[in-house]
Scaffold this active site. Structure first.
Site, PDB file in Angstrom:
ATOM      1  N   GLY A   9      23.135 -12.023 -67.837  1.00 23.71           N
ATOM      2  CA  GLY A   9      23.731 -12.809 -68.909  1.00 23.71           C
ATOM      3  C   GLY A   9      22.766 -13.809 -69.511  1.00 23.71           C
ATOM      4  O   GLY A   9      21.743 -14.156 -68.914  1.00 23.71           O
ATOM      5  N   LEU A  59      15.447  -4.076 -71.201  1.00 16.15           N
ATOM      6  CA  LEU A  59      15.047  -3.816 -72.574  1.00 16.15           C
ATOM      7  C   LEU A  59      14.698  -5.126 -73.268  1.00 16.15           C
ATOM      8  O   LEU A  59      15.568  -5.941 -73.555  1.00 16.15           O
ATOM      9  CB  LEU A  59      16.175  -3.099 -73.331  1.00 16.15           C
ATOM     10  CG  LEU A  59      16.796  -1.884 -72.624  1.00 16.15           C
ATOM     11  CD1 LEU A  59      17.904  -1.282 -73.488  1.00 16.15           C
ATOM     12  CD2 LEU A  59      15.751  -0.838 -72.287  1.00 16.15           C
ATOM     13  N   PRO A 109      21.882  -7.476 -62.340  1.00 13.00           N
ATOM     14  CA  PRO A 109      23.234  -7.694 -62.846  1.00 13.00           C
ATOM     15  C   PRO A 109      24.275  -6.875 -62.084  1.00 13.00           C
ATOM     16  O   PRO A 109      23.935  -5.938 -61.356  1.00 13.00           O
ATOM     17  CB  PRO A 109      23.131  -7.218 -64.290  1.00 13.00           C
ATOM     18  CG  PRO A 109      22.146  -6.085 -64.214  1.00 13.00           C
ATOM     19  CD  PRO A 109      21.137  -6.498 -63.170  1.00 13.00           C
ATOM     20  N   GLY A 168      17.966 -10.522 -73.831  1.00 10.57           N
ATOM     21  CA  GLY A 168      19.178 -11.120 -74.361  1.00 10.57           C
ATOM     22  C   GLY A 168      20.306 -10.116 -74.446  1.00 10.57           C
ATOM     23  O   GLY A 168      20.161  -8.956 -74.049  1.00 10.57           O
ATOM     24  N   CYS A 225      23.843  -2.224 -71.940  1.00 11.31           N
ATOM     25  CA  CYS A 225      23.779  -3.199 -73.039  1.00 11.31           C
ATOM     26  C   CYS A 225      23.338  -2.584 -74.360  1.00 11.31           C
ATOM     27  O   CYS A 225      23.538  -3.188 -75.418  1.00 11.31           O
ATOM     28  CB  CYS A 225      22.837  -4.343 -72.673  1.00 11.31           C
ATOM     29  SG  CYS A 225      21.171  -3.822 -72.209  1.00 11.31           S
TER      30      CYS A 225
END
Length: 488
Positions: free
Chosen positions: A197, A417, A114, A215, A248
């Site tokens: 994403g 994660l 990412p 997610g 996140c």
């Protein structure tokens, strides 16, 4: 030639080289593998600042000072955890049960990186892949291609110098959707390690190849009345401002009880939080989500000052986070959604039970399976949260961002994660090398068919014996009842 065609051909070449490299890695000893992993760690650690500055400059996300911490975590902290793991050959032997477990590399891994944590994620994924005897080919986010390519160049060069075959760690230099699609669907890819994403993660799972994806995070932080409120607020603000909220696992909302609401708000303000009034909150809400309902990339990893300017807000100088009081939860309520920026929603409920329900509602709206944070000194309530929340990580009295990745907790140090089945993920683990191996089990015979027959016969006799005993007891009871009736 068309860019997409060049990208596809590059991917095919990288995978072919990675496949050859993996065959050589698969023949190496544990010591040889560990030497390579150590070299990756050292080279990444020594270039942590350089790569951090490159990442901020290219993406515009976060703060390079915090990215140094993330690069250091991805190299040193991850290495310290994995360095003594057995990942080659026989990794476990149970002599009593005559069972032997052998580690088998999965093969060539596709690593999707990412833009929010580009250099640190590349370092981490390369280390755990090589530790498990796999090669890895990266697909960089287009917004972070330069810093990811430089990271791969540095760690790959060090790996080769330490004995790794050429091509064991590689990266697309021409990232396109078509090229990444080819990477994920290629027959020689054994596993996809996807961080990013939701659309990208779903694409990984629908590729036809095995995948580990994660997610979105949308972790609420509940401050229960027994908590040290000042310390809880400090932890939340430290976490949400770390690299401007790009991890996140960072907190996305705060939930409190009505009896402590005023005290929590006062403490938040004292530590630098700016509470938006209704007009300001509505104005900022228009910048959090795009028209299609997805998070607006313009706010990701930006400072409070930059966000305030974007939304034309007159925010006090030195404000650390922006907070909007909210009561609703849903797809169309931005403050109840994931916000990878120093923005928080604020909810108040009458009791801790209602707060518990609110946290579940927030998670089921977005972020199920990921992370929840509770600040409390009441063990009974903490355990109630652990039993009921649809998350893979329940963090207690710790910053969400650093606790979730294992920096301030004893969780596996990781930047990917898992969210478990409830979050659409293949695992609920913090992903480490042991998630990137298959286990071959050697099971020696411990009996013959006659032994099975004998066991079944013994079990059958036991059942009959118990039945007879029960009948005898019933007969005795009936005789006693008859005697009593006759006396009456």
């Amino acid at each position: 030639m068309d860019k997409d065609l060049v990208s596809i051909q590059e991917v095919r070449n990288l995978i072919a080289n990675a496949k050859l490299a993996q065959k050589k890695l698969g023949q190496m000893s544990q010591n040889e593998i560990d030497k390579i992993v150590k070299a990756i760690c050292d080279s990444a650690y020594n270039n942590a600042e350089k790569l951090a500055k490159m990442a901020e400059e290219e993406t515009g996300f976060g703060k390079w000072q915090d990215k140094i911490v993330k690069n250091t975590f991805a190299s040193k902290s991850v290495y310290e955890y994995i360095k003594d793991l057995k990942t080659v050959g026989i990794i476990n032997e149970d002599k009593d049960k005559k069972l032997i477990e052998v580690a088998v590399p999965v093969g060539v891994i596709a690593g999707l990186i990412p833009s929010t944590n580009p250099t640190s994620t590349a370092i981490y994924k390369a280390m755990i892949a090589i530790k498990a005897g796999n090669s890895i080919v990266f697909s960089p986010h287009p917004m972070a291609t330069k810093c990811i390519l430089e990271t791969v160049r540095i760690i790959s060069q060090a790996a080769v110098a330490a004995g790794a075959p050429e091509g064991a760690i590689a990266c697309m230099s021409i990232p396109t959707m078509q090229g990444t699609d080819q990477l994920m669907k290629h027959n020689d890819i054994s596993l996809i390690l996807a961080t990013g994403g939701t659309p990208m993660v779903k694409a990984a799972y629908s590729s036809g190849n095995p995948a580990i994806g994660v997610g979105p995070g949308n972790g609420p932080a509940f401050i229960e009345k027994s908590a040290d409120i000042a310390l809880a607020v400090k932890r939340i603000l430290d976490s949400k401002t770390f690299d401007n909220g790009t991890i996140c696992a960072s907190e996305q909302s705060i939930v409190v009880e009505s009896c402590t609401k005023d005290k929590v708000i006062s403490e938040l303000k004292a530590q630098g939080a700016y509470f938006l009034n209704k007009e300001e909150a509505d104005r900022l809400a228009g910048f959090i989500l795009r028209s299609n309902g997805s998070m607006n990339p313009q706010i990701v990893g930006k400072s409070v000052e930059a966000i305030a300017k974007m939304a034309n807000l007159n925010v006090s100088t030195g404000a650390r986070v922006l907070i909007a009081q909210e009561t609703n939860v849903g797809h169309d309520y931005p403050y109840s959604r994931e916000k990878l920026a120093p923005i928080l929603g604020f909810y108040c409920e009458e009791t801790w039970e209602k707060a518990c329900e609110k946290c579940i509602e927030i998670l089921n709206n977005e972020g199920a399976g990921h992370t929840l944070i509770i600040h409390s000194n009441n063990e009974a309530i903490i355990r109630e949260f652990a039993l009921k929340k649809p998350v893979s990580r329940l963090l207690v009295n710790t910053p969400g961002s650093l606790g979730g990745i294992g920096a301030t907790t004893s969780l596996v140090p990781a930047l990917t994660l898992g969210c478990g089945a409830v979050g659409g993920s293949a695992t609920s683990d913090n992903i480490g090398p042991m998630n990137l191996i298959n286990i071959r089990r050697m099971a020696y015979g411990t009996g013959e068919i006659e032994d099975i027959v004998d066991r079944n016969n013994t079990a059958s006799s036991s059942i009959k014996s118990e039945s007879l005993n029960e009948d005898s007891i019933n007969l005795i009871v009936e005789k006693i009842m008859e005697k009593l009736r006759s006396q009456l």
